[in-house]
Structure formats: structure tokens, C-alpha cells
Design an enzyme around this catalytic site. Structure first.
Site, mmCIF file in Angstrom:
data_model
loop_
_atom_site.group_PDB
_atom_site.id
_atom_site.type_symbol
_atom_site.label_atom_id
_atom_site.label_comp_id
_atom_site.label_asym_id
_atom_site.label_seq_id
_atom_site.Cartn_x
_atom_site.Cartn_y
_atom_site.Cartn_z
ATOM 1 N N HIS A 146 26.237 31.268 -63.289
ATOM 2 C CA HIS A 146 27.424 30.860 -64.046
ATOM 3 C C HIS A 146 27.280 31.102 -65.552
ATOM 4 C CE1 HIS A 146 28.730 29.250 -60.281
ATOM 5 N NE2 HIS A 146 29.881 28.893 -60.818
ATOM 6 N N SER B 76 34.557 29.363 -61.344
ATOM 7 C CA SER B 76 33.219 28.825 -61.067
ATOM 8 C C SER B 76 33.178 28.323 -59.638
ATOM 9 C CB SER B 76 32.884 27.689 -62.024
ATOM 10 O OG SER B 76 33.748 26.592 -61.813
ATOM 11 N N ASP B 77 31.984 28.103 -59.126
ATOM 12 C CA ASP B 77 31.883 27.469 -57.819
ATOM 13 C C ASP B 77 31.726 25.966 -58.027
ATOM 14 O OD1 ASP B 77 31.798 27.083 -55.129
ATOM 15 O OD2 ASP B 77 30.119 28.401 -54.723
ATOM 16 N N TRP B 78 31.916 25.269 -56.964
ATOM 17 C CA TRP B 78 31.933 23.793 -56.886
ATOM 18 C C TRP B 78 30.768 23.159 -57.677
ATOM 19 C CZ3 TRP B 78 35.535 21.000 -54.010
ATOM 20 C CH2 TRP B 78 35.196 19.706 -53.618
#
Ligand code: BGC
Length: 768
Positions: free
Chosen positions: A293, A315-317
Site C-alpha cells: 500500500h 486499498s484493501d481492507w
């Protein structure tokens, strides 16, 4: 002095005029080009409103459910179930939506809920609709009552990109029918470690096959240019290389050379960007010491700079937060926001803090407003293209006609039939059911929803055909006896094994359905996201169950259900018929029964090698020449079943490949042709595969790499010519200096029915 009433009266006409102007605002005019509308809208937006577009939250229903689940418990900082916000109520989120402080939601699970949220968005100053995202990985299966298609590992087994495009198109319609507009699909991670629980949600181990299937998915969801109220934005994920985690566990660190990145992990992203994928998602893992990220090289220089990506990156979780609290790279959360946006991230999934942090960072000069503009512009472009400004709401009556309609279920059945791989058959299949009077069906996956795979929430019973139900349909209910072994694949139950064997003694055929449990809503799950394993063996007493049934002498068919390859050595060596069903979806039971009965001739091939042992990992067919220079002392170096392998009920003969020219220049293409003949007694489909090897090269090259394939359907005795074109990019690689080029020399062109040498015939091509 004018009193305030008089001032108001004088100002009134101007206020009216401003209001009228607002109505005529260019951005609200559907006839204007998208670029004009975006530019006009952005001119009217404050910094706060622009940053708000970058902010996503989970839907109210999801929040309520997680809240209920975690009631009274302290949620750990690395707990993945952060599906609610201790500091925010659902009402706060609705108010924030009205204040224009939220640009997107995820996991909104009904059309009603989506409409409700949009109603609040329509009360905001600029009336910017919400972009709603969902993980529709193989159908919109986080919603109830939808068509569930085979998971991607099964889709890839079909080697049929047209089919994948068709089912993705249908899934797109079902996504829009529940009020969502964006799917976090395709997962184009190249899966090189089957211990990783997410293997089933990938298209397997081959970069070329993953690229082709990824592109087909994107085309199905987005259409040509993602314009219209029936399109869905796709998302290629996860940037990058998390699919071969160093210890097999999801999100574990990866150290990968630039060569391997460019040869293995990046090609599907390049293909996805070329196909116009509108969004990308960063990966949980770190890559070479940098959390993905915060990886500016990957997001900004490679994706945007080199590949020309101009959509947005989500973004991911919880991964922005994890730069601070897991990876310990950013000493504060605010620094984590700065690093991610600066690296090229455009949208924060999900939760509070990000908006305030980014606004402050811009005001402090630590982020540029142009970085916010980059993100906002792309997010708004998606909303305009997807027709949200004109149609933020979903017509719930129309939706009913779309979801799980006849056309979609027919395709789900077709896809399931094309995804089931026949691994072994010693003259038992196809089965003439009329010859059997007492068929025993048993095993933990025989009569439940594990066939639906991960990224599925509970589906209504009447919309799923279990394997038992499928067999009953084809064989006749009165001929089938079901022994309920229990659903838990992990259970150790010698008593149940014994009881099943007793029943097998009274039967003339046994079908034993074993494997894994991918259902994320069950505690007994053994594969899927965050469900990684050390071993690839069958869990619990499943193998004992098969052994005991087989020991009775009854002809036994074993069916494997689950998303990862399993090292079923004993079963492969001993039972007469073995079927890899993967996770075939809503109509999985019917599809399997059709294959067993021969109504459908199996045509699927493995998109991933099945190792004999987890200790063999990395077990891939496209390995380097020295991979097995020395052998293992305690077992074979070969896979149990190889990439590209899969049986049919007929036989095919594939001739040696013939080149249109044997020598070419390094910028030329050449045609390869083979004759394929069905030499058996029934109609069937062969997947003809072309592999290439560069015999001598300045840097090492894999012993073979898939470069093209074709599905060919043939009647008994029929033959057809299959043509492939070898273009320069099929010969090119990154040389020792990391320049992408075709080196001169000899290349082996291999064509056949699997990646195994014994199934391939070859010809040499010289590049001058
Ligand atoms: C997964 C993503 C998914 C996201 C939203 C994450 O845990 O890694 O693939 O899209 O959740 O559900």
C-alpha cells in the site's frame, strides 16, 4: 441603512438565479462528454468534498451484523472483522452521506439498502451519487438468491475465455440488480502455493492463462468502455505477489526479484490495464520490504507510468492502517495516510480517520491537492460512466427478472460442466445408471453448500443443487442411499467411517464426496480467505472413509470439492475414478451428475499442478531448468497431476506441429498448425495447448510456458486443424540487462493435450 429583510429581498433574485444555474450545471447534463462533466463538478467542489470521494465505508446491514457478532468483545487491532466502527453509528454514516462526506460503500447486500443510501446521498450539496462495491467473485454471491457460478479456479479449468466473459456479463447484471456498480474482481494473482487459502479464487498458476481469464472477466463486467447502467467497474487485484506467500499464509511477506515480478506476477496486470480495467487493489502483503500500500514504484511508476493505467486504486481492507500498526513503517496513522496517497492510492477501504488526515496533510503541504484531484477525478469518471448521476437508484421490480433467471442458471450449469476435471477413470465412467440399483452417496461435501465456494453468503436451499440432489435427479431417487457422514471435513470419526463402510457393503456403487469447506460464514471452513494450511492432505477421517468404502470392493468414485489442490496420493493410486469438482456453484450437483452419467463429456483441464506433498511447493510446471537437478530423497519430484491435464470419455490424436516457416527474424510472426482427431466413440472437446521453450538464453527461462490454447469440439472420427500464431511477444523475455526482447536462437514449440512431455509433440523454430 438597509435592514436585513430588505437585504434578503434584494438578494432573492440572485439566490434564485444561482439555484437555477445549479440546476443547469454542466455536470448534470447527460449530453455533455464525461470529461466536461467531471471538470465542471470538480470546479464546484471544496477540498473536503474531493477527499470525501476517496472515502469508503461498509454498508449498514453489514455493520449491524458484525456489531451483533462482536457484541461486548474487544476487537483486536489485527482482527479482520473490522466491519463496524466503534466511534460511528449507522445514523452517523447516513448523516455523513447527506453531508457529502462519503464517496463509496462496500458490502451493501440488497437493492433496498442501496436505494436507501443513495437517497441520503441525493440530499448532499452536490448530489453526487455513491459508488457501491462488492466482492462478486463468481456471481454476486454475497447477496442472497443469486446465481453462483464456479469459482475462478474452476472457470480457468474450462480454458474457455468466451464462457468466462459471458458469465461475468451475467454477474454484472446481477450486481447492478442489487444496486452495486463495482466488483472487486478479477483476482489476477498467479497462484504458486496451494497452502494459500485463496487459491480457489484465482485462475491458477500460469501467467498467460491468468491474463486471458482476467481480461475475459473485465470485458464481461465493463463491456467496451464501462459506459452505461448495465456495466460494472472491475478491479484487478491484489498488487502484488501475495499469491506465493513465504509461509503459505495470507498477507505474509514476499521477497521477489524484479525478473520474477515481470515474468510471473505483472503480466496479468499489464493485460488488465490494456483491457481497460478501471480499478486496481493493492495487496495485504509487503513486497521486498515495502508494504504494497505504500509502494510508489508499483502503483505510480509501473501501473500509471509504464502501463498507462488511468483509473483509480483502492486499498484493501484495513491495509492503510496496517502500514502503521502491523508493518510498523509509518509511526502514526496520519503518516500511513500520507505514504499511501503519495504512493498512488486513491480510495480508502474503509472507515473513519482517513478523510480528516488527508485534508490536514494537504493543508500542511505534506500532500499536494493535485494528488487528491487525481483520485477524485477518476472516481467521478467511474460514477459518470456507470450512469449513476442519471440513475442512482435500482428498479427493484426489474431486478427480480434479472437475478437467478433461466439464462443465468443455464450458463452456471454450462460453466460448472466445463470446469469439472476428470483426473482418473479406470473404465468406470461414464456410468450407466440403469445398471446400478443401490448407489451409496456419502462424504462431508455430498449434501451441502460447499460447492458454492468462498465469497458466498448463505443461499436459499431451493436455489442450490447439492451433489446428492444431482445424483438423485439422474439416477432416480429410489436408487440412491445417502449416508450422512456429517458436514465437518475436519472431524475424526472412526464410527462414522465404519458405518459408511457397512452401508457400502450393501451397495453396488459408492460416490464419496470429500475435500474442503470454503464457506466463510461457517466456523468449520478449511479454505478461502485467511484459511491457509500447512498440509494439502485431506483433513479428519476423510481418507479413512474412502479407504473403508473402497475396501468393501464396491466400485468407488471419489469427488473432490474445494478451492485448493489436495495431495490425494492414496486415492489417486487406488480408486478407479477420481473427479476434481472444485467449487462448481449453484448447479454444481447437476453438472457433476451429468459428467458421471456421460450426458456431458468432461473437457476441463487443470489450471494448477496438484502436488504430491506440500513439501514439494513450489510445485509449478513452468519452472526453471535446475529445479529438479537433484531429486528428493523421500519422494517423487513430479506432481500428482500436472498443469493442463484432464481426461475425456473419448480419445484425441494431436499431430506434430507444423510451422509455416522454420526460420524467422526477431520481429516476425509464424503460424503453427496441428491436426486434432477424435479417435474415440463419443463426441468430445479437447483443449489443445501450445507451449514454448527458449533453448538458450542470456538469463534462465522456464522449461516450458503456455503461450496459447484452443478448445476444439469433435464428433467421433472427425478432425480439425488448429492454428496458433507465434507473435514476437510470445518469444520475448527480459534479458540479462532486463530489456524486453526476442533473443536469437532456437525455440522449441510444443503442442499437445497437457503440460507433460509425454503429451506434447514438438518442432524447432529458429529466430535469426
Ligand atoms: C480482500 C479483498 C476484498 C476485500 C473486500 C479483503 O479482505 O483481501 O480481496 O476485495 O476484503 O471485501
Amino acid at each position: 441603512m438597509l435592514n436585513k429583510y430588505l437585504m434578503l429581498a434584494l438578494a432573492f433574485p440572485f439566490i434564485m438565479e444561482a439555484g437555477a444555474k445549479e440546476k443547469e450545471a454542466l455536470y448534470k447534463d447527460a449530453k455533455q462528454p464525461v470529461e466536461t462533466r467531471v471538470a465542471d463538478l470538480m470546479k464546484r467542489m471544496t477540498l473536503e468534498e474531493k477527499v470525501a470521494q476517496m472515502c469508503q465505508y461498509v454498508g449498514p446491514q453489514h455493520i449491524r451484523e458484525t456489531q451483533a457478532k462482536f457484541k461486548g468483545q474487544k476487537v483486536g487491532k489485527n482482527d479482520d472483522a473490522h466491519g463496524f466502527y466503534p466511534t460511528l453509528s449507522v445514523n452517523d454514516l447516513l448523516r455523513m452521506t447527506e453531508e457529502g462526506k462519503i464517496g463509496s460503500f462496500l458490502h451493501v447486500v440488497t437493492g433496498e439498502e442501496a436505494n436507501e443510501l443513495q437517497k441520503h446521498a441525493m440530499k448532499s450539496r452536490l448530489q453526487i451519487p455513491l459508488l457501491i462495491g462488492i466482492d462478486a467473485i463468481h456471481g454476486n454471491a454475497l447477496c442472497s438468491g443469486v446465481t453462483v457460478y464456479p469459482t475462478p479456479i474452476g472457470q480457468a479449468s474450462s480454458f474457455d475465455p468466451e464462457l468466462v466473459e459471458k458469465i461475468s456479463r451475467q454477474a454484472a447484471l446481477e450486481v447492478r440488480a442489487t444496486g452495486a456498480h463495482w466488483t472487486f474482481t478479477p483476482n489476477v494473482d498467479v497462484a504458486r502455493d496451494a497452502r494459500w487459502g485463496r487459491t480457489g479464487e484465482t485462475f491458477g498458476e500460469d501467467p498467460y492463462l491468468v491474463s486471458v481469464m482476467g481480461v475475459a472477466t473485465i470485458k464481461g463486467y465493463q463491456g467496451d468502455d464501462m459506459t452505461g447502467t448495465d456495466k460494472v467497474a472491475a478491479c484487478a487485484k491484489h498488487l502484488i505477489a501475495g499469491s506465493e506467500p513465504s509461509n503459505g499464509t495470507n498477507a505474509a511477506p514476499m521477497d521477489v526479484s524484479e525478473r520474477t515480478l515481470r515474468e510471473v506476477y505483472l503480466p496479468p496486470y499489464k493485460a488488465a490495464v490494456e483491457a481497460g480495467v478501471f480499478t486496481l487493489m493493492a495487496a495485504h502483503n509487503e513486497l521486498n520490504g515495502v508494504p504494497c500500500h505504500a509502494d510508489k514504484w508499483m502503483m505510480t511508476y509501473i501501473m500509471r507510468g509504464e502501463y498507462g493505467f488511468d483509473g483509480f486504486i483502492v486499498s484493501d481492507w484495513m491495509d492503510v492502517e496496517r502500514i502503521h500498526d502491523l508493518h510498523h513503517v509509518a509511526p502514526t496513522m496520519k503518516e500511513a495516510y500520507r505514504e499511501t496517497v503519495d504512493a498512488g492510492l486513491d480510495m480508502h477501504m474503509h472507515g473513519p480517520g482517513f478523510m480528516e488526515g488527508v485534508i490536514e496533510l494537504v493543508k500542511e503541504g505534506k500532500l499536494q491537492e493535485s494528488q487528491v484531484d487525481r483520485a477524485c477525478k477518476a472516481i467521478l469518471e467511474a460514477k459518470f460512466r456507470l450512469g449513476l448521476f442519471e440513475n442512482p437508484f435500482v428498479d427493484l421490480k426489474e431486478s427480480k427478472k434479472v437475478i437467478y433467471n433461466g439464462q443465468h442458471t443455464a450458463s452456471a450449469l454450462e460453466a460448472a460442466e466445463k470446469s469439472i476435471v476428470l483426473l482418473k477413470n479406470e473404465n468406470l465412467l461414464p456410468l450407466d445408471f440403469s445398471k446400478y440399483n443401490n448407489i451409496l452417496v456419502t462424504g462431508p461435501n455430498a449434501n451441502n453448500h460447499t460447492i458454492l465456494g468462498d465469497w458466498t453468503l448463505q443461499q436459499p436451499e431451493e436455489k442450490v443443487v447439492t451433489i446428492l440432489e444431482g445424483i438423485q435427479e439422474v439416477a432416480g431417487k429410489n436408487k440412491v442411499t445417502y449416508y450422512n457422514y456429517g458436514d465437518d471435513v475436519r472431524q475424526n470419526s472412526p464410527e462414522k467411517v465404519k458405518a459408511a463402510a457397512e452401508m457400502a457393503k450393501k451397495s453396488d456403487l459408492a460416490i464419496v464426496v470429500v475435500g474442503e469447506n470454503p464457506l466463510r460464514y461457517q466456523k468449520t471452513k478449511t479454505c478461502g480467505e485467511n484459511i491457509d494450511r500447512m498440509s494439502l492432505d485431506l483433513l479428519g477421517t476423510q481418507e479413512e472413509l474412502v479407504k473403508a468404502v473402497h475396501a468393501t470392493g464396491v466400485p468407488t468414485i471419489v469427488v473432490l470439492v474445494g478451492g485448493r489442490p489436495l495431495s490425494v496420493n492414496w486415492i489417486a493410486a487406488n480408486v478407479p475414478a477420481l473427479i476434481q469438482a472444485w467449487e462448481p456453484g449453484s448447479l454444481g450437483g447437476t453438472a457433476l451428475a451429468n459428467i458421471i452419467s456421460g450426458k456431458v463429456n468432461p473437457s476441463a483441464k487443470l489450471p494448477i499442478s496438484i502436488p504430491r506433498h506440500s513439501g514439494q511447493i513450489q510445485m509449478i510446471y513452468n519452472h526453471k531448468p535446475s529445479q529438479y537437478f537433484h531429486k528428493y530423497k523421500d519422494g517423487a519430484s513430479t506432481p500428482l497431476y500436472a498443469f493442463g491435464y484432464g481426461l475425456s470419455y473419448t480419445k484425441f490424436d494431436i499431430s506434430a506441429p507444423v510451422l509455416s516457416r522454420n526460420k524467422i527474424a526477431n520481429n516476425e510472426s509464424v503460424n503453427v498448425s496441428v491436426q486434432v482427431k477424435n479417435t474415440g466413440n463419443v463426441e468430445g472437446t479437447e483443449v489443445v495447448q501450445m507451449y514454448i521453450r527458449d533453448l538458450y538464453s542470456s538469463a534462465t527461462r522456464p522449461i516450458k510456458e503456455l503461450k496459447d490454447f484452443a478448445r476444439v469440439s469433435l464428433k467421433p472420427g472427425e478432425s480439425k486443424t488448429v492454428n496458433f500464431t507465434i507473435t514476437p511477444d510470445k518469444l520475448a523475455f527480459f534479458n540479462r540487462e532486463m530489456q524486453y526482447m526476442v533473443e536469437s536462437g532456437v525455440f522449441e514449440v510444443m503442442v499437445g493435450s497437457s503440460s507433460m512431455n509425454k503429451d506434447l509433440k514438438k518442432v524447432e523454430l529458429e529466430v535469426m
